[in-house]
Structures are given as structure tokens and as C-alpha cells.
Design an enzyme around this catalytic site. Structure first.
Site, PDB file in Angstrom:
ATOM      1  N   GLY A  36       1.231  -1.261   0.091  1.00 16.11           N
ATOM      2  CA  GLY A  36      -0.043   0.349  -0.203  1.00 16.11           C
ATOM      3  C   GLY A  36       0.630   1.578   0.026  1.00 16.11           C
ATOM      4  O   GLY A  36       0.881   2.049  -0.679  1.00 16.11           O
ATOM      5  N   HIS A  37       2.043   0.940   0.871  1.00 21.95           N
ATOM      6  CA  HIS A  37       3.112   2.338   0.857  1.00 21.95           C
ATOM      7  C   HIS A  37       3.295   2.761  -0.142  1.00 21.95           C
ATOM      8  O   HIS A  37       3.937   4.139  -0.550  1.00 21.95           O
ATOM      9  CB  HIS A  37       3.430   2.378   1.990  1.00 21.95           C
ATOM     10  CG  HIS A  37       3.274   1.661   3.638  1.00 21.95           C
ATOM     11  ND1 HIS A  37       3.390   0.985   4.334  1.00 21.95           N
ATOM     12  CD2 HIS A  37       2.997   3.045   4.346  1.00 21.95           C
ATOM     13  CE1 HIS A  37       2.865   1.568   5.248  1.00 21.95           C
ATOM     14  NE2 HIS A  37       2.320   2.485   5.439  1.00 21.95           N
ATOM     15  N   GLN A  61       0.378  10.538  17.944  1.00 22.34           N
ATOM     16  CA  GLN A  61      -0.858  10.357  17.379  1.00 22.34           C
ATOM     17  C   GLN A  61      -1.461   9.405  17.943  1.00 22.34           C
ATOM     18  O   GLN A  61      -2.375   9.010  18.127  1.00 22.34           O
ATOM     19  CB  GLN A  61      -0.932  10.445  15.722  1.00 22.34           C
ATOM     20  CG  GLN A  61      -0.054   9.235  15.693  1.00 22.34           C
ATOM     21  CD  GLN A  61       0.210   8.950  14.273  1.00 22.34           C
ATOM     22  OE1 GLN A  61       0.664  10.106  13.572  1.00 22.34           O
ATOM     23  NE2 GLN A  61      -0.487   8.200  13.443  1.00 22.34           N
ATOM     24  N   LYS A 149      -7.181   3.849   2.543  1.00 17.46           N
ATOM     25  CA  LYS A 149      -7.290   2.872   3.387  1.00 17.46           C
ATOM     26  C   LYS A 149      -7.759   3.683   4.748  1.00 17.46           C
ATOM     27  O   LYS A 149      -8.612   2.821   5.308  1.00 17.46           O
ATOM     28  CB  LYS A 149      -6.292   2.059   3.356  1.00 17.46           C
ATOM     29  CG  LYS A 149      -5.964   1.171   4.978  1.00 17.46           C
ATOM     30  CD  LYS A 149      -6.248   0.127   5.011  1.00 17.46           C
ATOM     31  CE  LYS A 149      -6.615  -0.375   6.459  1.00 17.46           C
ATOM     32  NZ  LYS A 149      -5.934   0.141   7.394  1.00 17.46           N
ATOM     33  N   SER A 185      -1.606  -2.995   5.458  1.00 16.56           N
ATOM     34  CA  SER A 185      -1.950  -2.356   6.678  1.00 16.56           C
ATOM     35  C   SER A 185      -0.569  -2.953   7.697  1.00 16.56           C
ATOM     36  O   SER A 185      -0.516  -4.524   7.609  1.00 16.56           O
ATOM     37  CB  SER A 185      -3.617  -2.747   7.601  1.00 16.56           C
ATOM     38  OG  SER A 185      -2.882  -2.318   9.050  1.00 16.56           O
ATOM     39  N   ARG A 187      -0.142  -3.438  10.854  1.00 15.35           N
ATOM     40  CA  ARG A 187      -1.344  -4.070  11.762  1.00 15.35           C
ATOM     41  C   ARG A 187      -1.132  -5.715  11.231  1.00 15.35           C
ATOM     42  O   ARG A 187      -1.387  -6.039  12.225  1.00 15.35           O
ATOM     43  CB  ARG A 187      -1.932  -3.337  12.445  1.00 15.35           C
ATOM     44  CG  ARG A 187      -1.598  -1.513  13.098  1.00 15.35           C
ATOM     45  CD  ARG A 187      -2.556  -1.346  13.945  1.00 15.35           C
ATOM     46  NE  ARG A 187      -2.390  -0.549  14.763  1.00 15.35           N
ATOM     47  CZ  ARG A 187      -2.272   1.411  14.213  1.00 15.35           C
ATOM     48  NH1 ARG A 187      -2.833   1.848  13.132  1.00 15.35           N
ATOM     49  NH2 ARG A 187      -1.539   2.268  15.002  1.00 15.35           N
TER      50      ARG A 187
HETATM   51  O1  PAF Z   1      -1.458   6.892   8.292  1.00 12.13           O
HETATM   52  C1  PAF Z   1       0.232   7.025   8.984  1.00 12.13           C
HETATM   53  O2  PAF Z   1       1.335   6.610   8.474  1.00 12.13           O
HETATM   54  C2  PAF Z   1       0.356   7.813   9.336  1.00 12.13           C
HETATM   55  O3  PAF Z   1      -0.962   8.871  10.415  1.00 12.13           O
HETATM   56  C3  PAF Z   1       1.100   9.616   8.908  1.00 12.13           C
HETATM   57  C4  PAF Z   1       0.156   9.976   8.138  1.00 12.13           C
HETATM   58  C5  PAF Z   1       2.719   8.413   8.773  1.00 12.13           C
HETATM   59  C6  PAF Z   1       1.368  10.081  10.238  1.00 12.13           C
HETATM   60  O4  PAF Z   1       2.051   9.860  10.727  1.00 12.13           O
END
Ligand code: PAF
Length: 283
Positions: A36-37, A61, A149, A185, A187
Site C-alpha cells: 500500500g505504501h 498521534q 485505507k 496494513s 498492523r
Molecule cells: O497514516 C500514517 O501512517 C500516519 O498517520 C501519517 C499520515 C504518516 C502521520 O503520522
């Protein structure tokens, strides 16, 4: 490909690119890269002169009971993957460099951040908005790429960029799935064999919704009930939410008229997974 480790070096490069009018794409990530990345990175590489991938597990976060300490990390593996798709720079700063003791700002974003994940993860989107603002200021990108996603995150960041007149275009990139439908993901590595099997109900339940939508169903509560019923066929699934929201405002709708996002968050033992599908709109 070059690895940039400090905020000062990143700022010098970013400001140089802006002065030279370079078309720069940013792909913000927390690392432990999956396809995905890499899809985000490939899209950026194809559309910009320079692509910067950021790899930073953003501490602000994460809530106090979340997975910050055990969030999967693999910088060496990530660097090889980023290089293989043509990324030019990886920016991987240290938390103390991003958030020195003097750091004291927070970005309070209302409305769009208050539904769905915003309810169960208080402070999460404030943390995302802060780090994204910092990364945009350092890299000075023309384009930024985020996965559909995390559909609510994408909507929140679009509001952030518009509200603060940030000179960057926010681009959403479609969800990449495993062959059997599970959304990719970082995770997913937490899932044991049984959870991995049962987690398939998520993507399947989105297809149940799409079928109902294609057959003409426009009543949100009917669609949500069918999605819940399908997820509940998996004994380990604990539903956090199944919601249908306006695709721009993230506010729940009763009838499906404009483009909407059907979003869900479901826990399998200790692993919380999210997934979504867009219904209606132009596509
Ligand atoms: O989606 C993510 O991996 C994170 O929330 C992001 C956008 C890199 C911000 O830390």
C-alpha cells in the site's frame, strides 16, 4: 537514494527545492512498509521530479493505551523497499528532533475529525495534523499522497490543507488489498492465524454493502445492518463501528445520495483493523 536524519537537513533541502520551483511529492508513512505504501510512492515518483518518503512513528498521534511502543519497525528493510520503487529521499527523524522540549502547539480540528476513529482515539487526529503540518513545512511539497485505507485521515488532511491555505495538493490513492481481500496494513502482522482468517469478513462485508447499493438500496441503516450481520458471522470480531458518512465531511448520513464512505473498525483480539469503501460519486 539518500537518507536524511535531521530536521535541519530536511528543511535546507525542502526550502532549496521550493526556491528552484521543483515539483516535489511527499509520501508520509510510519514505516514497516507494505505494498500500500509502495503504491503511494510509485504514484509520487510517476508524477513529481523528486519524491520524499517520510518514516516517522509519530508519538503524539498515539493514545496512552495504544501500540506506540510495540509499533512494528524495520528501517533497513524500509530503505531497500523505498529505493526499489524510485524514492529519492527518505526522511527518518528522531522524536526529540521533531518534538523538542519547547514544542507546545496543537492543531484542533473539529467536525471531520470527531466521528468514526475520532471517537475512540481522542487526540489522534490532532497528532496527525501536527506532524503533517511540520512535514509539509520541512519538505515544501507540491503533492502529498495518502492511502484511501485511512479514509478519515485523508478527509482530515484535505480540510487541514484547505483551511490553512497550504500550497500542496492532497492526493488519495486507492486501497491495496491482499489476494483474498484483506486491506494491507502494517498492523496485519499482529493477527494470529485464526484472526487472519476471520478478518476476511471485513472486505467481504464491504462487498455485501456494494451489492445492496448496486441493487438500488439507499437506506443507510439497512446497509449498515447487513454489514454488521456479516461481520458478526466471525466469532472473534468485536465491532467498534460500522458507519456511513459523507465522503467530504465524515458526518453520518441516513440516505445515500452524494458520495459516501462506508467505514468500519473491528477488533480481532488485541488488533484493531479499519477498512472502507466509497459508494456513489463519480467513480
Ligand atoms: O497514516 C500514517 O501512517 C500516519 O498517520 C501519517 C499520515 C504518516 C502521520 O503520522
Amino acid at each position: 537514494m539518500e537518507l536524511i536524519k535531521t530536521v535541519a537537513e530536511m528543511a535546507a533541502l525542502g526550502h532549496g527545492w521550493r526556491a528552484a520551483n521543483k515539483k516535489v511529492g511527499i509520501v508520509p508513512t510510519m514505516g514497516y512498509l507494505h505494498e500500500g505504501h509502495l503504491e503511494l510512492a510509485k504514484t509520487s515518483v510517476a508524477n513529481n521530479e523528486i519524491t520524499v518518503m517520510t518514516i516517522f512513528v509519530n508519538p503524539i498521534q498515539f493514545g496512552p493505551n495504544e501500540d506506540l511502543d510495540c509499533y512494528p519497525r524495520d528501517l533497513a528493510g524500509d530503505l531497500a523497499k523505498a529505493e526499489s520503487v524510485g524514492v529519492d529521499y527518505v526522511f527518518a527523524p528522531q522524536p526529540a528532533d521533531m518534538y523538542p522540549k519547547t514544542y507546545s502547539c496543537s492543531i484542533d480540528i473539529t467536525g471531520v475529525s470527531e466521528t468514526l476513529c475520532g471517537q475512540s482515539r481522542p487526540g489522534h487526529f490532532q497528532g496527525v495534523c501536527a506532524v503533517i503540518t511540520k512535514l509539509f513545512n520541512l519538505v515544501q511539497p507540491t503533492n502529498a499522497y495518502f492511502g484511501q485505507k485511512d479514509g478519515q485521515q485523508l478527509a482530515v488532511i484535505k480540510h487541514l490543507a484547505a483551511d490553512f491555505n497550504m500550497p500542496v495538493k492532497i492526493n488519495g490513492v486507492p486501497i491495496v488489498r491482499e489476494a483474498d481481500g484483506l486491506a494491507k496494513s502494517s498492523r496485519n502482522v499482529y493477527l494470529d492465524e485464526e484472526c487472519r482468517k476471520q478478518a476476511l469478513v471485513l472486505s467481504q462485508s464491504l462487498q455485501v454493502a456494494k451489492r445492496l447499493y448496486d441493487e438500488g438500496q439507499r437506506d443507510a441503516s439497512m446497509i449498515k445492518a447487513a454489514v454488521r450481520a456479516h461481520i458478526e458471522t466471525a466469532p472473534l470480531a468485536e465491532i467498534e463501528y460500522v458507519e456511513i458518512v459523507d465522503a467530504l465531511t465524515m458526518q453520518p448520513v441516513g440516505k445515500l445520495e452524494d458520495e459516501v464512505m462506508l467505514a468500519l473498525a473491528v477488533r480481532f483480539k488485541t488488533t484493531r483493523l479499519i477498512d472502507n469503501i466509497l459508494l456513489g460519486g463519480e467513480a
